[in-house]
Design an enzyme around this catalytic site. Structure first.
Site, PDB file in Angstrom:
ATOM      1  CG  ASP A   1      65.305  37.082  72.395  1.00 42.38           C
ATOM      2  OD1 ASP A   1      66.352  36.835  71.785  1.00 42.38           O
ATOM      3  OD2 ASP A   1      64.185  37.037  71.876  1.00 42.38           O
TER       4      ASP A   1
ATOM      5  CB  SER B   1      64.548  33.971  82.019  1.00 39.08           C
ATOM      6  OG  SER B   1      63.169  33.757  81.890  1.00 39.08           O
TER       7      SER B   1
ATOM      8  CE  LYS C   1      62.628  33.941  72.195  1.00 40.49           C
ATOM      9  NZ  LYS C   1      62.084  33.995  73.551  1.00 40.49           N
TER      10      LYS C   1
ATOM     11  CB  SER D   1      56.033  33.897  81.489  1.00 42.29           C
ATOM     12  OG  SER D   1      56.962  32.912  81.228  1.00 42.29           O
TER      13      SER D   1
ATOM     14  CB  ALA E   1      52.684  37.125  75.657  1.00 43.41           C
TER      15      ALA E   1
ATOM     16  CB  THR F   1      51.858  28.657  78.815  1.00 43.66           C
ATOM     17  OG1 THR F   1      52.625  28.128  77.734  1.00 43.66           O
ATOM     18  CG2 THR F   1      51.061  27.549  79.453  1.00 43.66           C
TER      19      THR F   1
ATOM     20  CB  SER G   1      54.774  34.891  71.824  1.00 42.04           C
ATOM     21  OG  SER G   1      54.216  34.722  73.109  1.00 42.04           O
TER      22      SER G   1
END
Lengths: 507, 507
Positions: free
Chosen positions: A270, A278, A302, A208, A210, A217, A213
């Site tokens: 989240d 997800s 997290k 995905s 961001a 990646t 963050s």
């Protein structure tokens, strides 16, 4: 498509309305008056077999009114993209009913779990764009904070897989890895993929952008090579190189997840359940059979404690079993950022340094990547238990991983140099001592305020890992930004945060 | 106001963007580029001492781009109203930070109750317009479904009172009544106020517009007289007549409640805690000392069971004590609509019929209003316990209430005739039998789809109360709408709902 009803001529307005489909009508138009379309309406717009649900903005007077002829309907960019029709096309309009599945969300908010059928209807309505942003926000809030049980999570995951494309690969073992995130700079995927692929294990990695963050990646990889591959392109890269690092969004794998992320990100919310759904829906949709989860644990990561990690790992394993997926969880240290760079291009530079074996390459990033690559190789049966790390290390040290990475970049459309930011500014230590704590969340926020990931060169370099002795005025981090406004904004925030980097006076 | 930073010239665009403050900038403008304002930004716009937080839409090309000069900033109607500045005024812009109090909302979503300090900060940020709609939606979802405890509810109520104006009256007893809603057509306030005022008890009633119902008391009253009174006007009406039925929104009593309602309504969400805070903050802000709560209980009313009613009554009483308010709760039958009309003008006609003592005036509405007026008179000490109902009945039957109502309307700006809808259409029984159940929620939705309360004449007349014997083809309800589109939409929905009115075949 409705057989009857009012129509209006399409006009693309060139307005980007926060990626939301917005339709514009004149308040004095016949269609607005006769249909009772008001400024709070949601409309269905139809063209050919396609439909988009849009929020209606009403043009009342002045320059706004002059935008359109009375028989025209204006579209925001997102609405225009979703409909794929040309200027002047006749759109059929009607009142959009509230998404029927939202009653299950309302039930969930009132404490009633939803079943598989409701999960499928919710995901179907979200995928079709029938949820307005406030409805998505309520859905995310309803599912956040441990509110989804295992059955709901599995049901949502299945529904998310069913709502998108599903890739199938002609191989018995298809490896994948995923980091649950929350640790700035933790860009191991760009190292794990070439190592694993160089060892002959298929690893079609889709990532995905961001979420909360400063860089996903896909954002980091995009500074090195194109990532928006369609399915045929992805297949070609995989067949040629056995690995890839592509953006999942193009392939519409679990598209609902991307829609939820658009709301989760600004809310900073989240949910364990949504996160598991997800992650696993994307892995299943990408055709993975063996998945290693990197789970950094730390007070400002997290996942904050071993107890949380255990609960999340159990949830992941349970839902993985539901799909027949082999899954292993690797707990890693989440006390501080990984590597030096935070932000797409800055992280890409760290990755390149490790791949090229440069002196001064961030050793923490290298060691983490080897640990994870070794884990994937063992999980995939390519290395015996206990022998994965050595195989990964040899593959990196011998240059095979760097060769493979360049080949993957070339196959994805050509390797390129990450950009550099126009503006930089150091944030310095106010007093001397030793670094004893780092707040990952504050650090990530500073990088986001500096412009990452929207501006790929933006972010920060972090110079003060735990244990570093610092003198007064020594740089703790260097901000990188593409505009003076963002630089100033990030700087003001960084300087206002006492716990960004905690320095204890030396005894 | 920030001392430095970029500026742009204001341009009112005449766009109604769902009542949200939206700012428009050209993507190619210097300010957009130099500041890194992107399409997902929230901006603070400053002029003089005033500030509005707006969502940024970016004009990229075409007609949208041509809306503005590069040095201009366009404003939606809500943004323009909030800022109160003229075209050409220089606005100072800066990135809006996420509202600091949202972290307490996030905490609440993750199961951590908020304290008085956090409640005050949340309400302060909402009142200042710092919450985006998705943040409001997450707040509402976090507070819905019994998730607020008594302490949180009291803290929110106090903060809501503090965020707005607070009226003070020079009288030892100031009466008020409130219905927790959920029952279409339950328009007793317009009868209770003139009865109570005619008996010499001060009753400065401020009401809301519709939340999830097809008509709020203010919407209904507005078809008979102006309701948007400012504070001096309200005082004049009260001094002259001892009672009023005004819209609370103009007076900024508990303005936060109105902002939450804007999101609660489309989501169809409500929360016991938010409801109690909403009700009592408005009563306290309006200066009430004695409050009677009408609580309809029924399977499809807002309060569904005696257990729910008990819990809500206890919560109301606890928070009322916190404010030193005398409060009584009257449970009423919530099995079916009250009166015949559902929708502002149609309900107003029912009220007029009762006040005038017309033959055929809805008796259920009359009896409920007398019960409640009697309760208020007893609570306020104007009637001995057990003697309120008789006093109320005499006041209505003798014409004093009708005289008082006309005087109140005149004092509020002049009595008028409720409008009639242009389009009507009957929904008829498909089979014969006896009406054994009515779904209030479906009925309310039908009336809303027909256009109520936005179109004051819209809604429906209900002809089939419980126990009514019906023949095939006999009208169960008559739809009223101001546009053919809404009529068709409401009709299609009504005809698709099996449980709108349940008819059991006669034995």
């Amino acid at each position: 498509m409705p057989a009857a009803g009012p129509t209006a001529r399409l006009r693309r307005l060139g307005i980007e309305a926060c990626q939301q489909p917005v339709a514009y009508l004149r308040g004095d138009s016949a269609v607005c008056k006769s249909e009772g379309f008001g400024s709070r309406s949601r409309l269905e717009l139809w063209h050919g077999g396609r439909c988009v649900t849009a929020t209606l903005n009403v043009l009342l007077h002045g320059a706004g009114l002059a935008l359109l002829e009375p028989d025209e309907i204006g579209l925001s960019e997102a609405a225009w993209r979703a409909l794929g029709a040309a200027d002047g096309a006749a759109l059929r309009l009607r009142h959009a009913a509230p998404p029927p599945s939202f009653s299950a969300v309302r039930g969930k908010i009132h404490g009633r779990p939803f079943g598989a059928d409701a999960a499928a209807r919710i995901v179907g309505d979200v995928a079709a764009g029938r949820y307005a942003d406030i409805e998505l926000a309520a859905l995310v809030a309803a599912c956040s904070g441990q509110r989804l049980d295992a059955a709901e999570t599995a049901a949502l995951s299945s529904a998310m897989v069913d709502a998108g494309q599903r890739l199938r690969w002609d191989a018995p073992v298809v490896a994948d890895k995923h980091c649950v995130g929350g640790l700035p700079g933790n860009r191991t995927t760009l190292l794990v993929v070439p190592i694993v692929a160089a060892c002959g294990v298929l690893i079609p990695k889709t990532s995905s952008r961001a979420i909360t963050s400063p860089a996903g990646t896909a954002d980091t990889m995009e500074t090195l090579a194109p990532v928006a591959l369609d399915l045929p392109a992805l297949r070609r890269v995989l067949e040629r190189e056995g690995g890839c690092v592509a953006w999942g969004g193009t392939m519409a794998l679990s598209p609902v997840d991307d829609m939820l992320i658009r709301v989760e990100r600004p809310l900073g919310l989240d949910s364990d359940g949504l996160m598991v759904a997800s992650i696993l829906s994307k892995k299943v949709a990408a055709g993975a059979t063996h998945v290693l989860i990197d789970m950094p644990v730390g007070r400002t990561a997290k996942v904050r404690s071993p107890e949380e990690a255990g609960a999340l790992a159990r949830r992941l394993s349970a839902v993985a079993r539901h799909f027949g997926l082999k899954l292993a969880v690797q707990l890693t240290d989440g006390a501080q950022p990984v590597g030096r760079g935070i932000g797409p291009a800055l992280e890409a530079r760290d990755v390149l340094a490790v791949l090229r074996g440069e002196p001064g390459a961030p050793d923490d990033l290298r060691r983490r990547a080897l640990l994870l690559a070794g884990g994937v190789l063992e999980l995939a049966g390519r290395a015996a238990p206990g022998a994965g790390l050595a195989l990964a290390a040899a593959t990196l040290a011998g240059g095979a991983a760097w060769t493979k990475f360049q080949a993957i970049c070339a196959a994805q459309g050509g390797m390129r140099e990450p950009p550099r930011a126009r503006y930089t500014r150091a944030v310095c230590a106010a007093h001397a001592g030793t670094v004893v704590a780092v707040d990952n969340r504050v650090l990530a926020r500073v990088a986001r305020l500096a412009g990452a990931p929207g501006a790929p060169a933006a972010g920060l370099e972090f110079h003060a890992p735990l244990g570093t002795p610092v003198a007064v005025g020594q740089p703790l981090l260097t901000l990188h930004a593409e505009s003076p406004g963002e630089l100033a904004y990030a700087l003001a925030y960084a300087e206002s945060q006492d716990n960004l980097v905690t320095i204890a006076a030396s005894a």
